[in-house]
Scaffold this active site. Structure first.
Site, PDB file in Angstrom:
ATOM      1  N   HIS A  86      15.164  16.975 142.928  1.00  0.00           N
ATOM      2  CA  HIS A  86      14.534  18.050 143.702  1.00  0.00           C
ATOM      3  C   HIS A  86      14.148  17.548 145.098  1.00  0.00           C
ATOM      4  O   HIS A  86      14.329  18.246 146.093  1.00  0.00           O
ATOM      5  CB  HIS A  86      13.257  18.528 143.017  1.00  0.00           C
ATOM      6  CG  HIS A  86      13.438  19.099 141.648  1.00  0.00           C
ATOM      7  ND1 HIS A  86      12.961  18.491 140.517  1.00  0.00           N
ATOM      8  CD2 HIS A  86      14.044  20.230 141.224  1.00  0.00           C
ATOM      9  CE1 HIS A  86      13.235  19.229 139.456  1.00  0.00           C
ATOM     10  NE2 HIS A  86      13.918  20.287 139.850  1.00  0.00           N
TER      11      HIS A  86
ATOM     12  N   VAL B 153      21.517  13.499 141.908  1.00  0.00           N
ATOM     13  CA  VAL B 153      20.763  12.244 142.006  1.00  0.00           C
ATOM     14  C   VAL B 153      20.624  11.671 140.596  1.00  0.00           C
ATOM     15  O   VAL B 153      20.322  12.402 139.648  1.00  0.00           O
ATOM     16  CB  VAL B 153      19.382  12.482 142.647  1.00  0.00           C
ATOM     17  CG1 VAL B 153      18.558  11.206 142.654  1.00  0.00           C
ATOM     18  CG2 VAL B 153      19.559  13.008 144.069  1.00  0.00           C
TER      19      VAL B 153
ATOM     20  N   SER C   3      14.412  17.409 134.603  1.00  0.00           N
ATOM     21  CA  SER C   3      13.065  17.592 134.056  1.00  0.00           C
ATOM     22  C   SER C   3      13.094  17.413 132.547  1.00  0.00           C
ATOM     23  O   SER C   3      12.106  17.019 131.932  1.00  0.00           O
ATOM     24  CB  SER C   3      12.563  18.991 134.396  1.00  0.00           C
ATOM     25  OG  SER C   3      12.709  19.220 135.775  1.00  0.00           O
ATOM     26  N   ARG C   4      14.243  17.702 131.935  1.00  0.00           N
ATOM     27  CA  ARG C   4      14.349  17.621 130.474  1.00  0.00           C
ATOM     28  C   ARG C   4      14.450  16.177 129.966  1.00  0.00           C
ATOM     29  O   ARG C   4      14.285  15.950 128.769  1.00  0.00           O
ATOM     30  CB  ARG C   4      15.552  18.433 129.986  1.00  0.00           C
ATOM     31  CG  ARG C   4      15.333  19.924 130.143  1.00  0.00           C
ATOM     32  CD  ARG C   4      16.430  20.725 129.496  1.00  0.00           C
ATOM     33  NE  ARG C   4      16.064  22.115 129.349  1.00  0.00           N
ATOM     34  CZ  ARG C   4      16.206  23.047 130.276  1.00  0.00           C
ATOM     35  NH1 ARG C   4      16.727  22.728 131.436  1.00  0.00           N
ATOM     36  NH2 ARG C   4      15.846  24.299 130.048  1.00  0.00           N
TER      37      ARG C   4
HETATM   38  P1  AMP Z   1      15.461  23.073 138.229  1.00  0.00           P
HETATM   39  O1  AMP Z   1      14.027  22.810 138.598  1.00  0.00           O
HETATM   40  O2  AMP Z   1      15.952  22.240 137.114  1.00  0.00           O
HETATM   41  O3  AMP Z   1      15.758  24.543 138.088  1.00  0.00           O
HETATM   42  O4  AMP Z   1      16.317  22.592 139.477  1.00  0.00           O
HETATM   43  C1  AMP Z   1      16.059  23.069 140.767  1.00  0.00           C
HETATM   44  C2  AMP Z   1      17.194  22.649 141.655  1.00  0.00           C
HETATM   45  O5  AMP Z   1      17.287  21.232 141.666  1.00  0.00           O
HETATM   46  C3  AMP Z   1      18.553  23.182 141.177  1.00  0.00           C
HETATM   47  O6  AMP Z   1      19.311  23.594 142.297  1.00  0.00           O
HETATM   48  C4  AMP Z   1      19.161  21.981 140.505  1.00  0.00           C
HETATM   49  O7  AMP Z   1      20.570  21.991 140.540  1.00  0.00           O
HETATM   50  C5  AMP Z   1      18.612  20.853 141.369  1.00  0.00           C
HETATM   51  N1  AMP Z   1      18.656  19.593 140.633  1.00  0.00           N
HETATM   52  C6  AMP Z   1      18.200  19.362 139.368  1.00  0.00           C
HETATM   53  N2  AMP Z   1      18.454  18.087 139.006  1.00  0.00           N
HETATM   54  C7  AMP Z   1      19.097  17.501 140.048  1.00  0.00           C
HETATM   55  C8  AMP Z   1      19.641  16.203 140.278  1.00  0.00           C
HETATM   56  N3  AMP Z   1      19.578  15.252 139.371  1.00  0.00           N
HETATM   57  N4  AMP Z   1      20.235  15.973 141.474  1.00  0.00           N
HETATM   58  C9  AMP Z   1      20.313  16.949 142.421  1.00  0.00           C
HETATM   59  N5  AMP Z   1      19.819  18.195 142.261  1.00  0.00           N
HETATM   60  C10 AMP Z   1      19.217  18.478 141.096  1.00  0.00           C
END
Ligand code: AMP
Length: 293
Positions: free
Chosen positions: A34, A175, A185-186
């Site tokens: 994020h 990342v 997050s999981r």
């Molecule tokens: P989430 O909070 O999981 O809904 O993710 C929010 C945003 O962060 C989404 O656009 C995800 O694709 C991105 N995201 C989640 N994990 C990663 C990661 N490891 N690397 C890059 N972007 C991420």
């Protein structure tokens, strides 16, 4: 950084701030993935908005929703440090007021396969509806999404195109932890032994890349190399699929820009990962394996 929780406050706050406005939608439990998105938005925007909303509409399982990690104070501090100007953290009733009855739904192969097939049609309907609402609430010039959720990024780009939404969609590289595990997050749900087994997903993608680099670009060889890594770790994929990176249509060989996507449950955590493999269209010329992005 200013934290706001209602659409009225958000609009009042943004009215006095310079454009371009960059938006990074998140469900919180912020990690370096994020933060990289926020950093990229910061570089390209005069005002950076980070939204923090655990969207009930995109969870097909209530236990998954209930277990989703939440720590708004920590998230606020991290977002501010990464360069956010405004944190928008609405309660569910602000996003879905009583009588809420409108959804945005993208139909067809893009949402019916992979995550759509595993998680059901409500998943992407939940995603497109909440992202469309966030675009209407914030009015961003650009929004950043992660390649980690490759299908989600394609779905949102298609929604924006189909509905003429005036926002540019940017997709940022995945990342990873030093051992290759894609940040998520999981991952917090993984016990120590599961954490080790979870690295088989990125190892599977690496093995596929090595197979392509060695010149074997047919789907069977690439998938077999990836499957072997998962099997070694006792991980049974929900799907492991080779698709066009442009529209997710099935492909028989790595050809141009091909997505290898995987989803698997490891312990309580449902994990996804992917890599874009660059193959050669001409089997007589050497092919190249892409790095996990
Ligand atoms: P989430 O909070 O999981 O809904 O993710 C929010 C945003 O962060 C989404 O656009 C995800 O694709 C991105 N995201 C989640 N994990 C990663 C990661 N490891 N690397 C890059 N972007 C991420």
């Amino acid at each position: 950084m200013k934290t706001v929780t209602t659409v009225a406050e958000l609009r009042a706050e943004l009215a006095g701030r310079p454009r371009p406005i960059g938006l990074v939608p998140t469900m919180g439990a912020l990690h370096r993935g994020h933060l990289s998105l926020i950093g990229l938005a910061r570089e390209a925007s005069a005002t950076v908005v980070v939204s923090l909303f655990v969207n009930p509409a995109q969870f097909e399982r209530s236990d998954d929703l209930a277990a989703y990690p939440r720590d708004e104070e920590r998230d606020g501090a991290l977002a501010a440090e990464a360069g956010a100007d405004v944190l928008f953290a609405p309660p569910a009733a602000e996003v879905y007021p009583p009588g809420f009855a409108t959804t945005v739904e993208l139909r067809g192969p893009l949402t019916e396969t992979l995550e759509g097939e595993s998680r059901g049609p409500e998943h992407f309907r939940g995603v497109t509806t909440v992202v469309a609402k966030l675009f209407n609430m914030v009015g961003p010039d650009a929004a950043w999404f992660g390649q980690k959720d490759a299908q989600q990024a394609l779905v949102i780009a298609r929604m924006v195109r189909d509905l003429d939404m005036p926002v540019r969609i940017e997709v940022a590289p995945t990342v990873r932890e030093p051992d290759g595990l894609a940040m998520s997050s999981r991952n917090a749900h993984l016990e120590a032994d599961e954490r080790e087994r979870a690295t088989s997903l990125s190892r599977a993608l690496d093995a596929a890349g090595a197979t392509v680099a060695a010149g074997r670009v047919d789907a069977d060889s690439v998938l077999a190399a990836a499957s072997a890594e998962l099997e070694r770790a006792g991980v049974q994929p929900e799907y492991l699929a080779l698709r066009s990176a442009a529209d997710l249509s099935p492909v028989e060989r790595v050809n141009g820009s091909t997505l290898l996507a995987v989803a698997a449950r490891v312990g309580r955590a449902r994990l996804i990962d992917n890599v874009v493999l660059k193959g050669s269209a001409d089997p007589s010329t050497p092919a190249q394996g892409g790095e996990p992005s």
